[in-house]
Write an enzyme that holds these catalytic residues in place. Structure first.
Site, PDB file in Angstrom:
ATOM      1  CE  LYS A 158      -3.808   1.907   2.522  1.00  0.00           C
ATOM      2  NZ  LYS A 158      -4.895   2.007   3.482  1.00  0.00           N
ATOM      3  CB  SER A 195      -8.152   3.919   2.670  1.00  0.00           C
ATOM      4  OG  SER A 195      -7.113   3.229   3.625  1.00  0.00           O
ATOM      5  CB  SER A 205      -8.411   1.403   5.633  1.00  0.00           C
ATOM      6  OG  SER A 205      -8.994   2.431   5.429  1.00  0.00           O
TER       7      SER A 205
END
Lengths: 489, 95, 479
Positions: free
Chosen positions: A79, A154, A178
């Site tokens: 990420k 997210s 997330s």
């Protein structure tokens, strides 16, 4: 079977038996990325060339006996809010579009020292603020199960990349859901560890007291394998805890007989999609069949948690994002004469609308006159939420809820109403507020074939228990065998 | 919860963010709506409870006073938007 | 000076940099100066994702400072963020302490202007990190940010508004400086900014409530603190006398014009949005810990003073002056250990050495020579190798060019003449040249011998042994 459909533990077996080589695996993933990335847009920075180079290097080291790790040569996606030395770390923000970290996050040190191969940096909501990855300033990631829908967020890039088999697994971060929510929306497994289990050093902070890094994987066993690597006290992170290491793979017993599962009825109340409810009810029946003792109970903290979560997360974010001032790194406005211009214009032009909204909210709740009413109260609510969970865990080993009240929705249909978006986090945030571990695993699909996720919440540091509960369910329902994303447009 | 225009502008100033005229009302309504929701915390029965600070109960996590220099100074300076004599350049600060 | 019918009220917030090896929240070098941005890392440069870890020694030093100033130590302490934007503040928040400082409610004792003992209250002492430096860019315009100092550990010592004159404020600050030096937690180098004060001043008529205060930030010399307080107090009195109001503002003291000016306010500077630092664990100090730090405290000035009175028979005043500075006191003890002459050590330090410090506007920590060199000078007097007059010159020379006093007197040819023949020669010469004094002596004026000895000293440029001179004059004149 395609190489990229294999789980990591399957890849490990094939490496051991020499059915596959490290460079074949990396090559297969690079080919898959080349095939699917244009549809999914999961990546911000692709490292495919570097990965192929690295795979040759690792392969040589393995052959020469210089590396002796079962993870050597296993690819991964990261990420883009986890700092990688010499590689851009953008947080999907214009603010950091060209930022190259001068250091590696502690989790990256672990990954690199095993000889794992980084395939690239994955898309996300800007600074991890959002639940659809639509708040990325850089790419529009789509859900492999239906390319018109969002992957959640997210960590939407991480979940979508795993679902699309463009990476065997990925790192995400979870502040209010997330990791778990996009895992749920993309039909993969996502684990948020206990707060303090994994070092946050090098994770670009959204909300310091809530953020945790965790795995997003194809199956539960892979989550256990990756978690084994990630955990451990880090002297660079005061909030990472020094506790005895456990072997999470060893906790996978494929047995839930006698396991006490609590189902909080408040998490099945208004706003829960009917098909999601039905799927969860089926999952509960499955657990009963498997010998678990399932019981409904009352845990009336969801709304308090959500309100406290947004106060605390935004307050911390408003302070954490102060360092983006256009001076030492990051976006600097071309429009300035004075110092104030640099601050105001760099930040106003560099941050997206959602980030600004949360900074404003966070600044508001901390500003003089409101601290006691909001921030202090929210911290007290936090104590309340912890207490209520503690009470529940006196009776139950594991708490079962939906991960998200809805399945993946069509892009562009929700993000105009911030509060509505925030309400979608209702099932996941209380886990962060209390600092507990939570895992999301797929439990079915709806009538349109979109995946539905189930969340299992454990006591602090009892990742082993929720992993075993998830694993046992997974072995029984074989979701991956029955359902696959079809990249429908 | 009512948020006045002035209050919003004050908060924006504290955050070093600019809100355009056309955005003000939108921000205000968003903020009011979220704050109204956040008001739930005010009804929580928490009078007897301490505040949770951080999610952990750990304490006294100290570092020994031992020097360890960062090895890559250039990487620390390389992202600077404007750099002069290895310092970060900003417009003249009037003190 | 402020007019008689007003009372001046002064409070000080003293910032002292702690002399730990590393910074407060990272392992970078904590050192003054250095090439720009060389004592830096991702943490003190506030790179995204970097996290603070607090320095154990800094906490210990702050606790030491608290114990040395009679504070109670907070057992449940924590750090808080103070949010404000400034180029020298890379995180855009300072990690400080808000409602749970490490130390609370202490005091130190000073003498007021009438020589009476007076307690100055200390509200709190907390730890926080320093900001970087903004350098004016002479060539290319603008300002340049150097973060070498960013993250250096500070303690802030907040006094109560207990001081009533500039002199008291100076004495208080000297006292704090002395204590911090004694307990060795800060270098207190004011010229390097490692000890500085924010000075709050207000005026009011006795019996009336306190007036509105103004604040002068970052004052780093005793002289400017005294001048600034005196100027500012008078300014406020003039404002009030002219029917105006004093406003609560930050003002700037300008050393050259000798005036204060209102500063351009950092807007909204008062809304710092303090909240507990979530990146750091709480600090809990046990009784055992606090007692172990207490036990590690060195002897403090008060107790040294008592000891000097008892062990060395020094006067109250001498003992107080010597112990006012750790450096003077250590010089005294160091020299005494070598030469064993307490009275002489005290006298030389409090007379000639203090005078020279004063003349040169130096602080005791800047004394360039060692206790050993002072002791040797005293020994040379005691052995009769040099006279006190020469010793004065040796001390002056030690300030200029410190080295072994024996080498100094050899190089300068200052060795005392103790050769009987040589001295008799001088004595006879002076007797011959001063018939009047000889007559006075013989006429019963014993004092005349002093004049003759003085003349002989002059003749020998102070090198003759005064005892021998005296003895020989008496012998010759009585022949």
């Amino acid at each position: 079977m395609e190489i990229t459909e294999l789980t990591v533990h399957e890849l490990q077996e094939k490496l051991k038996s020499k059915e596959l080589t490290v460079s074949e695996i990396t090559r297969a993933y690079v080919d898959r990325i080349n095939e699917k990335e244009s549809d999914v847009n999961a990546f911000i920075t692709l490292l495919t060339d570097e990965a192929i180079e690295k795979s040759k290097e690792i392969e040589e080291k393995i052959n020469n006996g210089e590396i002796n790790s079962e993870l050597a040569g296993i690819p991964i996606g990261i990420k883009d809010n986890i700092c990688t030395k010499g590689i851009k770390t953008t947080c999907a923000s214009k603010m950091l579009e060209n930022f190259v970290s001068p250091y590696d996050a502690t989790v990256m040190n672990k990954i690199n020292s095993e000889g794992m191969i980084n395939l690239g940096k994955l898309n996300m909501d800007e600074f991890a603020m959002g639940s659809s990855t639509e708040h990325s300033a850089i790419a529009k990631t789509r859900n492999p199960w239906n390319l018109n829908t969002v992957p959640g967020g997210s960590s939407g890039g991480s979940a979508a990349a795993v679902a699309a088999n463009m990476v065997p697994w990925a790192l995400g971060s979870d502040t209010g859901g997330s990791i778990r929510q996009p895992a749920s929306l993309c039909g993969v497994v996502g684990l948020k560890p206990t707060y303090g289990l994994v070092s946050r050093y090098g994770l670009v902070a959204f909300a310091s007291s809530l953020d945790q890094i965790g795995p997003i994987t194809k199956d539960v066993k892979d989550s256990a394998i990756l978690l084994n690597l990630l955990v451990g006290h880090d002297e660079k992170d005061t909030t990472s805890l020094d506790i005895p290491k456990q072997d999470y793979v060893a906790s996978l017993k494929n047995d839930v007989k006698g396991l006490k599962i609590g189902v909080p009825k408040e998490f099945f109340a208004e706003g829960l999609n009917e098909e999601v409810r039905k799927s969860l009810e089926k999952a509960i029946e499955k657990y009963k069949e498997l010998g678990a003792e399932v019981e409904e109970f009352s845990l009336d903290i969801a709304k308090y948690s959500l309100a406290a979560y947004y106060i605390i997360a935004c307050a911390e974010a408003s302070s954490n994002l102060g360092r983006f001032d256009g001076i030492r790194y990051g976006y600097r406005t071309p429009n300035y004469e004075t110092l104030e211009d640099i601050f105001v214009n760099s930040r106003s032009e560099g941050f997206g609308a959602e980030v600004k909204r949360r900074i404003i909210l966070g600044t508001y709740v901390l500003s003089s006159g409101y601290y006691d009413a909001y921030y202090k109260k929210a911290q007290q609510v936090r104590t309340l939420v912890k207490k209520e969970f503690n009470k529940a865990f006196e009776k139950y080993d594991v708490i079962l809820t939906p991960t998200s009240p809805i399945v993946a929705f069509e892009a562009g249909t929700k993000s105009n109403n911030p509060l509505e978006m925030y309400l979608a986090d209702i099932c996941t945030v209380s886990v962060n507020v209390a600092g507990l571990p939570g895992i999301s695993i797929p439990c079915g699909v709806n009538s349109e074939g979109m995946p539905i996720g189930m969340q299992l919440i454990g006591k602090r540091f009892e990742e082993g228990k929720i992993l075993n509960a998830a694993y046992t369910f997974e072995q029984a329902v074989k979701f991956r065998k029955n359902f696959k994303p079809n990249f429908k447009k | 919860m009512q948020v006045s225009r002035e209050e919003l502008l004050h908060i924006a100033k504290l955050s070093n963010l600019k809100i355009n005229d056309e955005e003000i009302d939108n921000y205000r309504l968003n903020l009011e709506e979220i704050l109204n929701f956040a008001d739930i915390v005010k009804n929580a029965n928490v009078d007897e409870l301490d505040e949770t600070i951080g999610a952990n109960d750990n304490f006294n996590v100290f570092r020994e006073d031992v020097l360890k220099e960062f090895e890559d100074r250039e990487a620390l300076l390389a992202n600077a938007p404007e750099r002069e004599r290895d310092m970060f350049k900003v417009p003249k600060v009037i003190q | 000076m402020p007019r008689e019918d007003y009372e001046v009220v002064i409070g000080l917030e003293i910032h002292a940099e702690l002399k730990t090896k590393t910074k407060l929240f990272c392992s970078c070098k904590n050192e003054f100066g250095g090439e720009p941005n060389t004592h830096c890392c991702p943490v003190c440069m506030a790179m995204p994702g970097a996290l603070p870890v607090i320095n154990k020694t800094a906490v210990e030093y702050a606790v030491k400072a608290g114990l040395a100033t009679g504070c109670s130590i907070e057992k449940n302490s924590k750090n808080d963020r103070k949010n404000y934007f400034y180029p020298d503040n890379p995180r855009s928040y300072q990690i400080s302490q808000y409602d749970k400082p490490l130390c609370n409610n202490g005091f130190v004792e000073i003498e007021d202007e009438d020589g009476n003992k007076k307690k100055i209250g200390i509200l709190r002492i907390h730890i926080e990190d320093d900001a970087g430096k903004l350098n004016h860019n002479e060539f290319g315009g603008g300002s340049l940010v150097d973060l070498n100092r960013a993250g250096a550990p500070l303690i802030e010592i907040v006094s109560l508004p207990d001081m009533r004159s500039a002199v008291e404020a100076e004495r208080y600050m000297r006292k704090i400086k002395s204590i911090l030096e004694y307990i060795e937690v800060s270098d207190c180098k004011m010229q390097e900014g490692s000890l500085r004060a924010d000075v709050n001043v207000s005026v009011h008529k006795p019996g009336e409530p306190f007036g509105t205060r103004t604040e002068m930030k970052g004052m780093s010399s005793f002289r400017s603190i005294v001048r600034a307080i005196e100027y500012e107090a008078q300014r406020q009195i003039d404002v009030i006398e002219n029917g105006g109001n004093v406003y609560q503002t930050t003002i700037r003291w300008d050393e050259i014009s000798g005036k204060t000016f209102p500063m351009r306010e950092k807007e909204n500077a008062d809304d710092y949005r303090y909240f507990p630092e979530p990146d750091l664990a709480a600090i809990r100090l046990s009784d055992e810990y606090i007692e172990s730090v207490r036990a590690s405290l060195p002897e403090l000035p008060e107790s040294r003073r008592e000891r000097y009175l008892k062990e060395y028979n020094l006067t109250e005043k001498d003992a107080r002056l010597l112990t006012a500075s750790k450096y003077l006191s250590n010089l005294f003890e160091g020299a005494l250990e070598k030469c064993g002459n307490a009275k002489a050590c005290a006298n030389w330090i409090l007379s000639d050495i203090s005078r020279i410090l004063n003349e040169k506007e130096m602080e005791p920590d800047q004394i360039p020579f060692t206790a050993e060199e002072l002791a040797k000078t005293i020994e040379l007097i005691d052995k009769g190798t040099i006279s006190s007059a020469i010793a004065k010159k040796v001390i002056e020379e030690l300030f200029e060019n410190p080295q072994d006093p024996e080498v100094i007197i050899k190089e300068k040819g200052w060795i005392q003449i103790s050769d009987e023949g040589a001295i008799r020669e001088v004595v006879l010469k002076i007797i011959e040249a001063n018939p009047q004094s000889v007559a006075d002596y013989k006429g019963g004026k014993d004092r005349a011998i002093g004049f003759l000895v003085g003349q002989a000293m002059k003749e020998t440029k102070g090198k003759a042994n005064p005892g021998m001179l005296n003895k020989m004059f008496v012998e010759e004149l009585n022949k």
